[in-house]
Design a protein around this motif. Structure first.
Motif, short mmCIF file in Angstrom:
data_model
loop_
_atom_site.label_atom_id
_atom_site.label_comp_id
_atom_site.label_asym_id
_atom_site.label_seq_id
_atom_site.Cartn_x
_atom_site.Cartn_y
_atom_site.Cartn_z
N TYR A 92 -8.31 29.41 -45.10
CA TYR A 92 -7.32 30.20 -44.36
C TYR A 92 -6.60 29.34 -43.32
CZ TYR A 92 -5.10 33.86 -41.68
OH TYR A 92 -4.15 34.63 -41.04
N LEU A 93 -7.37 28.71 -42.44
CA LEU A 93 -6.76 27.95 -41.35
C LEU A 93 -6.06 26.69 -41.86
CD1 LEU A 93 -9.52 28.46 -38.64
CD2 LEU A 93 -7.21 29.42 -38.65
N TYR A 121 6.64 35.03 -34.47
CA TYR A 121 5.57 34.03 -34.50
C TYR A 121 4.34 34.57 -33.76
CZ TYR A 121 3.61 29.24 -34.48
OH TYR A 121 2.83 28.12 -34.67
N GLU A 122 4.56 35.20 -32.62
CA GLU A 122 3.44 35.76 -31.86
C GLU A 122 2.72 36.85 -32.65
OE1 GLU A 122 5.26 36.94 -28.17
OE2 GLU A 122 5.34 34.88 -27.43
N ARG A 123 3.50 37.72 -33.30
CA ARG A 123 2.89 38.78 -34.12
C ARG A 123 2.08 38.19 -35.27
NH1 ARG A 123 7.35 42.85 -35.74
NH2 ARG A 123 8.53 41.41 -34.50
N ASN A 124 2.61 37.15 -35.89
CA ASN A 124 1.89 36.50 -36.98
C ASN A 124 0.65 35.78 -36.47
OD1 ASN A 124 3.18 36.54 -39.87
ND2 ASN A 124 4.83 36.69 -38.40
N ALA A 128 -3.07 36.55 -37.66
CA ALA A 128 -3.95 35.48 -38.12
C ALA A 128 -5.29 35.54 -37.40
CB ALA A 128 -3.28 34.12 -37.91
N ALA A 129 -5.26 35.81 -36.10
CA ALA A 129 -6.51 35.94 -35.34
C ALA A 129 -7.32 37.13 -35.85
CB ALA A 129 -6.21 36.09 -33.86
N ASP A 130 -6.66 38.22 -36.17
CA ASP A 130 -7.35 39.38 -36.74
C ASP A 130 -7.99 39.03 -38.07
OD1 ASP A 130 -6.57 40.91 -34.56
OD2 ASP A 130 -4.94 41.93 -35.63
N ARG A 131 -7.29 38.24 -38.87
CA ARG A 131 -7.82 37.84 -40.18
C ARG A 131 -9.04 36.94 -40.00
NH1 ARG A 131 -9.57 38.55 -44.84
NH2 ARG A 131 -8.54 37.58 -46.63
N ALA A 157 -10.69 31.81 -31.19
CA ALA A 157 -9.72 31.30 -32.16
C ALA A 157 -8.32 31.78 -31.81
CB ALA A 157 -10.11 31.75 -33.57
N ALA A 158 -8.22 33.06 -31.44
CA ALA A 158 -6.91 33.62 -31.09
C ALA A 158 -6.32 32.90 -29.88
CB ALA A 158 -7.03 35.11 -30.80
#
Length: 194
Positions: A92-93, A121-124, A128-131, A157-158
Motif C-alpha cells: 500500500y505505502l 490531497y489532504e482528503r486523500n 490513506a491513513a484510514d486505509r 502514520a497519518a
C-alpha cells in the motif's frame, strides 16, 4: 457531412485528455500555465478544454481528482496482489509512493499552493491513513502482526503522511514524497511485525 462522435469515442478522448493533463502537470506543475499554453501542449483547442471544465481552476481540480482516482486504483491493485499484513501494508505505502514518484517538485509546490487541489490531497491523505488503520486492524484481528493499538499506529502514520503532504518532511530531511512513503512503510512494518 461529418459523422457524429460516438459517446464511447468521446469518453475515451476525455480520458486521454485527462491522462495527458496529469502527465503535463506532474512534469511541470500547473500554476504558471495558461489555458492557451495547456491547449497548445495537448494539441487541442481551448474550447476542447472547456468541455472538461469551465475554468482553469476547475480544470486543475478535475485533473487532480483524475490523478488521485487513478492512483487509488493502482494502489488498491497492488494491495490485492500482496499477502499478509506487512506485505499488504508495504504494498500500500510503496504504491502510494510510486504514484507520487513522477510528480516534479513544481507540481507538489503548485498543489500545496492551490487550495482546491491541496484540499483534495489532504482528503486523500486522510483516506490513506484510514486505509493504513484498516490494514493494521485486520492484521491484529487475525494474529498476523503484533497486538498493537491499531488506531495509535495509524494516527502516527497519518501524522507522518500529513507532514509529507505539507512538504514538511521534504523541508526537514530532504526526502521526496515517494521516498518518504517508502521509509514510512519500512518503519511501520518493522514496528508491527512479529
Amino acid at each position: 457531412m461529418v459523422p457524429p462522435v460516438s459517446p464511447a469515442h468521446a469518453t475515451a478522448r476525455r480520458a486521454q485528455l485527462f491522462d495527458e493533463l496529469v502527465t503535463l502537470f506532474l512534469d511541470e506543475g500547473f500554476a504558471h500555465l495558461t489555458l492557451d499554453q495547456i491547449a497548445s501542449r495537448l494539441h487541442c483547442s481551448k474550447s476542447t478544454l472547456y468541455t472538461l471544465a469551465g475554468s482553469k481552476d476547475d480544470l486543475v481540480r478535475e485533473v487532480t481528482v483524475h490523478f488521485f482516482r487513478s492512483a487509488t486504483t493502482e494502489v488498491e491493485a497492488a494491495v490485492a496482489r500482496a499477502t499478509g499484513t506487512t506485505g499488504r501494508l508495504t504494498a500500500y505505502l510503496t504504491a502510494v509512493g510510486a504514484a507520487l514518484a513522477p510528480a516534479h517538485e513544481q507540481f507538489m509546490e503548485d498543489l500545496a499552493g492551490f487550495p482546491p487541489a491541496r484540499d483534495l490531497y489532504e482528503r486523500n491523505t486522510r483516506a490513506a491513513a484510514d486505509r493504513v488503520h484498516e490494514l493494521i486492524s485486520e492484521g491484529v484481528a487475525v494474529g498476523d502482526v503484533r497486538d498493537v493499538h491499531a488506531a495509535f499506529v495509524a494516527d502516527v502514520a497519518a501524522s507522518v503522511m500529513v507532514r509529507i503532504q505539507q512538504r514538511a518532511i521534504k523541508a526537514a530531511v530532504g526526502l521526496e514524497d515517494s521516498q518518504a512513503y517508502l521509509e514510512l512503510a519500512q518503519l511501520l512494518t518493522e514496528g508491527i511485525g512479529r
